[in-house]
Design a protein around this motif. Structure first.
Motif, mmCIF file in Angstrom:
data_model
loop_
_atom_site.group_PDB
_atom_site.id
_atom_site.type_symbol
_atom_site.label_atom_id
_atom_site.label_comp_id
_atom_site.label_asym_id
_atom_site.label_seq_id
_atom_site.Cartn_x
_atom_site.Cartn_y
_atom_site.Cartn_z
ATOM 1 N N VAL A 83 16.445 -3.555 24.796
ATOM 2 C CA VAL A 83 15.735 -2.677 25.725
ATOM 3 C C VAL A 83 15.156 -1.509 24.938
ATOM 4 O O VAL A 83 15.872 -0.785 24.247
ATOM 5 N N MET A 84 13.837 -1.304 25.065
ATOM 6 C CA MET A 84 13.168 -0.246 24.331
ATOM 7 C C MET A 84 13.161 1.046 25.149
ATOM 8 O O MET A 84 13.484 1.051 26.341
ATOM 9 N N SER A 85 12.769 2.150 24.491
ATOM 10 C CA SER A 85 12.731 3.443 25.174
ATOM 11 C C SER A 85 11.716 3.444 26.312
ATOM 12 O O SER A 85 11.833 4.207 27.258
ATOM 13 N N SER A 86 10.686 2.575 26.238
ATOM 14 C CA SER A 86 9.684 2.469 27.293
ATOM 15 C C SER A 86 10.206 1.724 28.517
ATOM 16 O O SER A 86 9.565 1.729 29.570
ATOM 17 N N GLY A 87 11.360 1.074 28.377
ATOM 18 C CA GLY A 87 11.895 0.259 29.463
ATOM 19 C C GLY A 87 11.572 -1.220 29.305
ATOM 20 O O GLY A 87 12.175 -2.066 29.959
ATOM 21 N N ASP A 88 10.591 -1.537 28.412
ATOM 22 C CA ASP A 88 10.268 -2.934 28.146
ATOM 23 C C ASP A 88 11.436 -3.609 27.421
ATOM 24 O O ASP A 88 12.194 -2.957 26.704
ATOM 25 N N ILE A 89 11.549 -4.911 27.619
ATOM 26 C CA ILE A 89 12.603 -5.678 26.948
ATOM 27 C C ILE A 89 11.951 -6.595 25.919
ATOM 28 O O ILE A 89 11.125 -7.439 26.271
ATOM 29 N N PHE A 90 12.324 -6.409 24.638
ATOM 30 C CA PHE A 90 11.819 -7.251 23.564
ATOM 31 C C PHE A 90 12.833 -8.360 23.308
ATOM 32 O O PHE A 90 14.018 -8.097 23.146
ATOM 33 N N VAL A 91 12.344 -9.593 23.262
ATOM 34 C CA VAL A 91 13.214 -10.748 23.013
ATOM 35 C C VAL A 91 12.924 -11.271 21.602
ATOM 36 O O VAL A 91 11.806 -11.680 21.305
ATOM 37 N N ASP A 128 0.845 -1.187 0.000
ATOM 38 C CA ASP A 128 0.000 0.000 0.000
ATOM 39 C C ASP A 128 0.885 1.244 0.000
ATOM 40 O O ASP A 128 1.718 1.418 0.879
ATOM 41 N N PRO A 129 0.739 2.141 -1.004
ATOM 42 C CA PRO A 129 1.608 3.330 -1.074
ATOM 43 C C PRO A 129 1.460 4.253 0.126
ATOM 44 O O PRO A 129 2.360 5.027 0.418
ATOM 45 N N ASP A 130 0.318 4.184 0.805
ATOM 46 C CA ASP A 130 0.107 5.025 1.986
ATOM 47 C C ASP A 130 0.580 4.347 3.265
ATOM 48 O O ASP A 130 0.479 4.920 4.350
ATOM 49 N N PHE A 131 1.080 3.124 3.144
ATOM 50 C CA PHE A 131 1.508 2.367 4.324
ATOM 51 C C PHE A 131 2.842 2.915 4.852
ATOM 52 O O PHE A 131 3.786 3.096 4.099
ATOM 53 N N VAL A 132 2.876 3.205 6.147
ATOM 54 C CA VAL A 132 4.105 3.644 6.807
ATOM 55 C C VAL A 132 4.413 2.646 7.910
ATOM 56 O O VAL A 132 3.647 2.498 8.863
ATOM 57 N N ALA A 133 5.526 1.919 7.786
ATOM 58 C CA ALA A 133 5.865 0.870 8.743
ATOM 59 C C ALA A 133 6.169 1.456 10.121
ATOM 60 O O ALA A 133 6.713 2.554 10.233
ATOM 61 N N LEU A 134 5.787 0.708 11.160
ATOM 62 C CA LEU A 134 6.047 1.127 12.534
ATOM 63 C C LEU A 134 7.536 1.054 12.837
ATOM 64 O O LEU A 134 8.194 0.054 12.547
ATOM 65 N N THR A 135 8.069 2.134 13.420
ATOM 66 C CA THR A 135 9.482 2.180 13.817
ATOM 67 C C THR A 135 9.564 2.625 15.272
ATOM 68 O O THR A 135 8.983 3.647 15.641
ATOM 69 N N LEU A 136 10.269 1.855 16.099
ATOM 70 C CA LEU A 136 10.435 2.187 17.512
ATOM 71 C C LEU A 136 11.922 2.381 17.816
ATOM 72 O O LEU A 136 12.781 1.788 17.166
ATOM 73 N N THR A 137 12.189 3.224 18.825
ATOM 74 C CA THR A 137 13.568 3.530 19.204
ATOM 75 C C THR A 137 13.963 2.731 20.437
ATOM 76 O O THR A 137 13.166 2.534 21.355
ATOM 77 N N THR A 138 15.220 2.263 20.481
ATOM 78 C CA THR A 138 15.713 1.516 21.629
ATOM 79 C C THR A 138 15.998 2.454 22.798
ATOM 80 O O THR A 138 15.969 3.680 22.649
ATOM 81 N N GLY A 139 16.275 1.880 23.951
ATOM 82 C CA GLY A 139 16.482 2.668 25.159
ATOM 83 C C GLY A 139 17.638 3.639 25.073
ATOM 84 O O GLY A 139 17.605 4.708 25.691
ATOM 85 N N ASP A 140 18.684 3.294 24.295
ATOM 86 C CA ASP A 140 19.826 4.200 24.187
ATOM 87 C C ASP A 140 19.570 5.337 23.201
ATOM 88 O O ASP A 140 20.384 6.255 23.062
ATOM 89 N N GLY A 141 18.434 5.283 22.493
ATOM 90 C CA GLY A 141 18.075 6.345 21.565
ATOM 91 C C GLY A 141 18.894 6.352 20.291
ATOM 92 O O GLY A 141 18.762 7.266 19.480
ATOM 93 N N GLU A 142 19.716 5.345 20.071
ATOM 94 C CA GLU A 142 20.613 5.339 18.914
ATOM 95 C C GLU A 142 20.208 4.330 17.840
ATOM 96 O O GLU A 142 20.707 4.378 16.727
ATOM 97 N N THR A 143 19.316 3.409 18.171
ATOM 98 C CA THR A 143 18.956 2.352 17.224
ATOM 99 C C THR A 143 17.449 2.339 17.011
ATOM 100 O O THR A 143 16.682 2.542 17.956
ATOM 101 N N GLU A 144 17.035 2.099 15.767
ATOM 102 C CA GLU A 144 15.622 1.999 15.440
ATOM 103 C C GLU A 144 15.289 0.571 15.014
ATOM 104 O O GLU A 144 16.062 -0.071 14.315
ATOM 105 N N ILE A 145 14.144 0.095 15.489
ATOM 106 C CA ILE A 145 13.660 -1.232 15.122
ATOM 107 C C ILE A 145 12.448 -1.047 14.214
ATOM 108 O O ILE A 145 11.486 -0.391 14.584
#
Length: 354
Positions: free
Chosen positions: A250-258, A204-221
């Motif tokens: 470790v995400m910016s929210s403090g949650d840990i994604f495995v 979908d041309p209007d689709f924008v994928a979700l991007t989240l920042t890690t706890g250190d603020g330097e990496t995007e998932i």
């Protein structure tokens, strides 16, 4: 002699066929130059190859213009000696061929697999030759379903130039039915894109994928299957710097994604202030429990010792109060009181003893 334009629109093999292309070309006389405008999500490999070969065999210069040339339509685009891409995001997309809606026995599947591998090899050889790229590089592009923007198309050799959108408007204005034709093409493009998105051919041309920042603020998932505003759950796919996400992050929210192999297996929620306070007030560690038990034991022993001392003191006091009478006291008790000190009752009792 004149320039003639034809349109390749919709699914190849359905909306556009080899016969329709031939008929469009034959409809014009004394062609000096043929322009082929492509707006297609792809379709039949067999029909697409036939159209490509037909255009290549024409004895007039062929100019192909890609508004959207995806899958086998990208190969049709390559038939032009002059190849122009519209500057509208990603006008080209290439990938390995697929087999849709096929059922059969093991032998049938083996035969289809063999044929598919041959077509894949033909794709790799074709693009490797026209782009002058190593076969391994081309194979990687095809395997990863590569979308190519206008500048990349020129740099990589797919296109010979970029055609600005305003040029297309100026060209169509020479036609008295410009507005009607543009409106029709826009509706056709919207319908085709909607069908292609529904079939999973394009995104979908209007689709924008979700991007989240890690706890250190330097990496995007990046979560390519989720759009902005959605929440990752177990089983969601994710990538970090173009590779599958792996391990604990470790995400910016403090949650840990495995993650494992790019798949989200577990979400460990961050501890809240109340949790930390409760843990501090009521520790659950074995060491803390042992210390608390030892302290309570010492208090009980000290209390019992104090009670024992108090009891011994009371017993001693009672012993002092309870003593055996001396002989003198007993003798004194045997002596009668003087009559003058006795009561009348005591006197009567005394007289009875005489």
């Amino acid at each position: 002699m004149s320039k003639h334009t034809i349109n390749i629109i919709g699914v190849i093999g359905a909306e556009t066929t080899l016969q329709s292309v031939i008929s469009s070309v034959k409809a014009a006389e004394n062609i000096s130059e043929l322009e082929v405008v492509i707006n297609s999500p792809g379709g039949s490999v067999e029909v697409g190859d036939a159209i490509h070969d037909y255009l290549k065999a024409l004895d007039v210069p062929v100019i192909t213009v890609a508004d959207m040339a995806y899958s086998i339509a990208a190969k049709i685009f390559m038939a032009g000696s002059t190849r122009l891409v519209m500057d509208n995001g990603a006008p080209l997309m290439i990938h390995l061929p697929l087999v849709a809606n096929f059922t059969g026995r093991a032998a049938d599947l083996d035969a289809v697999s063999s044929d598919l591998k041959k077509i894949e090899k033909e794709f790799i050889n074709y693009y490797s030759g026209v782009l002058e790229l190593p076969e391994d590089t081309v194979k990687n592009l095809l395997e990863n379903e590569t979308f190519i923007d206008a500048s990349e198309a020129v740099t990589m050799g797919f296109a010979t130039g970029i055609k600005q959108r305003v040029e297309a408007i100026a060209f169509f204005n020479t036609n008295p039915n410009t507005n009607e034709q543009m409106s029709k093409q826009k509706k056709e493009k919207s319908l085709i894109e909607a069908i292609a998105v529904k079939l999973g051919i394009i995104q979908d041309p209007d689709f924008v994928a979700l991007t989240l920042t890690t706890g250190d603020g330097e990496t995007e998932i990046e979560f390519p299957e989720l759009s902005e505003g959605e929440t990752p759950e177990k089983g969601t796919k994710a990538r970090v710097n173009g590779a599958d996400a792996e391990g604990e992050i470790v995400m910016s929210s403090g949650d840990i994604f495995v993650f494992k192999g790019g798949e989200l297996l577990e979400i460990k929620e961050a501890a809240t202030e109340d949790d930390e306070k409760e843990e501090a007030e009521d520790p659950e560690t074995p060491e803390a429990n042992d210390e608390a038990e030892d302290t309570l034991t010492e208090k009980v022993v000290a209390k019992l010792a104090k009670k024992n001392e108090e009891l011994e003191a009371e017993i001693l006091a009672m012993k002092k109060l309870i003593v055996s009478p001396s002989l003198e006291d007993l003798e004194d008790r045997k002596k009668p009181k003087p009559l003058s000190e006795m009561t009348a009752l005591e006197k009567r009792r005394y007289y009875k003893t005489l």
